[in-house]
Design a protein around this motif. Structure first.
Motif, PDB file in Angstrom:
ATOM      1  N   HIS A 194       0.881  -1.188   0.070  1.00 36.85           N
ATOM      2  CA  HIS A 194      -0.082  -0.055   0.027  1.00 36.85           C
ATOM      3  C   HIS A 194       0.846   1.222   0.053  1.00 36.85           C
ATOM      4  CE1 HIS A 194      -3.662  -2.400   0.940  1.00 36.85           C
ATOM      5  NE2 HIS A 194      -2.945  -3.199   1.639  1.00 36.85           N
ATOM      6  N   ASN A 228       0.022   9.477   1.330  1.00 39.57           N
ATOM      7  CA  ASN A 228      -1.274   9.668   2.121  1.00 39.57           C
ATOM      8  C   ASN A 228      -1.938   8.332   2.257  1.00 39.57           C
ATOM      9  OD1 ASN A 228      -3.961  10.242   3.119  1.00 39.57           O
ATOM     10  ND2 ASN A 228      -4.348  12.028   1.632  1.00 39.57           N
ATOM     11  N   SER A 269      -4.253   5.196   4.494  1.00 40.84           N
ATOM     12  CA  SER A 269      -4.935   4.839   5.458  1.00 40.84           C
ATOM     13  C   SER A 269      -5.029   3.323   5.694  1.00 40.84           C
ATOM     14  CB  SER A 269      -6.216   5.460   5.403  1.00 40.84           C
ATOM     15  OG  SER A 269      -7.179   4.936   6.426  1.00 40.84           O
ATOM     16  N   LEU A 297      -6.783   0.071   7.545  1.00 38.58           N
ATOM     17  CA  LEU A 297      -7.791  -0.552   8.318  1.00 38.58           C
ATOM     18  C   LEU A 297      -7.398  -1.417   9.660  1.00 38.58           C
ATOM     19  CD1 LEU A 297     -10.759  -0.844   9.107  1.00 38.58           C
ATOM     20  CD2 LEU A 297     -10.838  -2.598   7.351  1.00 38.58           C
ATOM     21  N   THR A 323       1.238   0.268  14.867  1.00 37.94           N
ATOM     22  CA  THR A 323       0.614  -0.466  13.933  1.00 37.94           C
ATOM     23  C   THR A 323       1.588  -1.418  13.470  1.00 37.94           C
ATOM     24  OG1 THR A 323      -0.921   1.285  13.249  1.00 37.94           O
ATOM     25  CG2 THR A 323      -0.860  -0.440  11.609  1.00 37.94           C
TER      26      THR A 323
END
Length: 310
Positions: A24, A34, A36, A38, A105
């Motif tokens: 990603h 930029n 995000s 999940l 994360t």
């Protein structure tokens, strides 16, 4: 005799991304990053380098002493330390601050992205290494910059040997400051990436850095570790974990093993293996302070992994 653990106390918010970051993040687009992720799995845990190191030492039967600065929200953590039988005597509460907060994360390959709010940790210099407290060994782990420098100087002034463990705090220091730590410390420990950064910052090889301390320990994850001491380089094998659950805090567990070995005057081959096994046990559990074992069971696993006892 006790070990004084200087470093951060923090609440860890740990999130698990069920994919790989590399799928990603486009390398050619990092200048406009930029993204995000999940994260359906999230936990809030007790953490911070000092807390994690002390927790692991306590499991081995030692009486670690934490020295840290925390915020007005520290009470739940204080209750946990009391439940574990770990002293809070030298933990100072600063009412106008939060306790440190880490937001971590982790992806499927155990890569991690961490955001850290230092809070009260920035004022760690308001604490001083206690005198006449039976402290025989120390560690300067990631903390406020001024506090890390002050505590290193105080350990040296009092003739207390200590481990320099800059960890995530290394970017705060320039070459002169890093070399000052090496001049003051008796031991130093870095992971593989940190060791590369240390060489780049100082212009010295690992062998040259090792000449400044009694032992230089480099951790290599699943490949074990290397200990440079007395002109030798010892290859320490990795202990085999029974599961791979969460790498967060493995480095702190390893450092607790180093302190345990030093306090009990084991040789470096044994000390490195104790540290390796602690890291392996930690990675089998989610969070940094959720694993438990008796010293007897720990020694049994040591024999299983290394074919000898300590």
């Amino acid at each position: 005799m006790s070990a004084l653990i200087c470093g951060s106390m923090a609440y860890d918010t740990i999130m698990v991304f069920h994919d790989k970051f590399k799928n990603h993040i486009l390398p050619e687009k990092v200048h406009i990053l930029n993204v995000s992720f999940l994260v359906p799995v999230m936990r809030r845990e007790y953490g911070g380098c000092a807390g994690n190191i002390a927790y692991n030492m306590k499991l081995l039967g030692e009486e670690p002493v934490i020295m840290a600065t925390v915020g007005h929200d520290f009470e739940p953590y204080a209750q946990w330390l009391s439940q574990c039988g770990i002293s809070s005597e030298y933990i100072k509460i600063l009412d106008d601050n939060y306790t440190g907060q880490a937001y971590i994360t982790t992806d499927e390959e155990d890569n991690q992205i961490t955001a850290f709010h230092p809070g009260a940790m920035n004022d760690s210099h308001v604490n001083s290494v206690p005198e006449d407290a039976g402290i025989c060994l120390g560690i300067v782990s990631p903390d406020g910059k001024e506090g890390m420098q002050l505590h290193a100087e105080q350990f040296a002034e009092q003739g207390i040997p200590f481990i320099f463990d800059p960890g995530q705090g290394m970017p705060m220091f320039n070459d002169v400051e890093l070399l000052r730590f090496m001049d003051l410390a008796s031991y130093a420990t870095f992971n593989d990436y940190e060791s590369e950064l240390m060489q780049e910052r100082t212009g010295l090889t690992l062998e040259q850095l090792a000449e400044k301390v009694d032992a230089l320990i480099i951790t290599l994850g699943g490949k074990g570790s290397k200990i440079y001491t007395d002109g030798r380089c010892l290859d320490i094998p990795a202990a085999k974990p029974k599961a791979l659950m969460d790498p967060t805090g493995c480095g702190d567990a390893f450092r607790a093993g180093l302190l345990y070995g030093l306090i009990n005057e084991y040789d470096w081959e044994t000390t490195g293996r104790i540290a390796s096994l602690l890291g392996a046990i930690k990675i089998e559990h989610n969070g940094t302070q959720n694993h438990f074992f008796s010293l007897e069971s720990f020694k049994e696993r040591y024999i299983e992994n290394f074919g000898t006892s300590f």
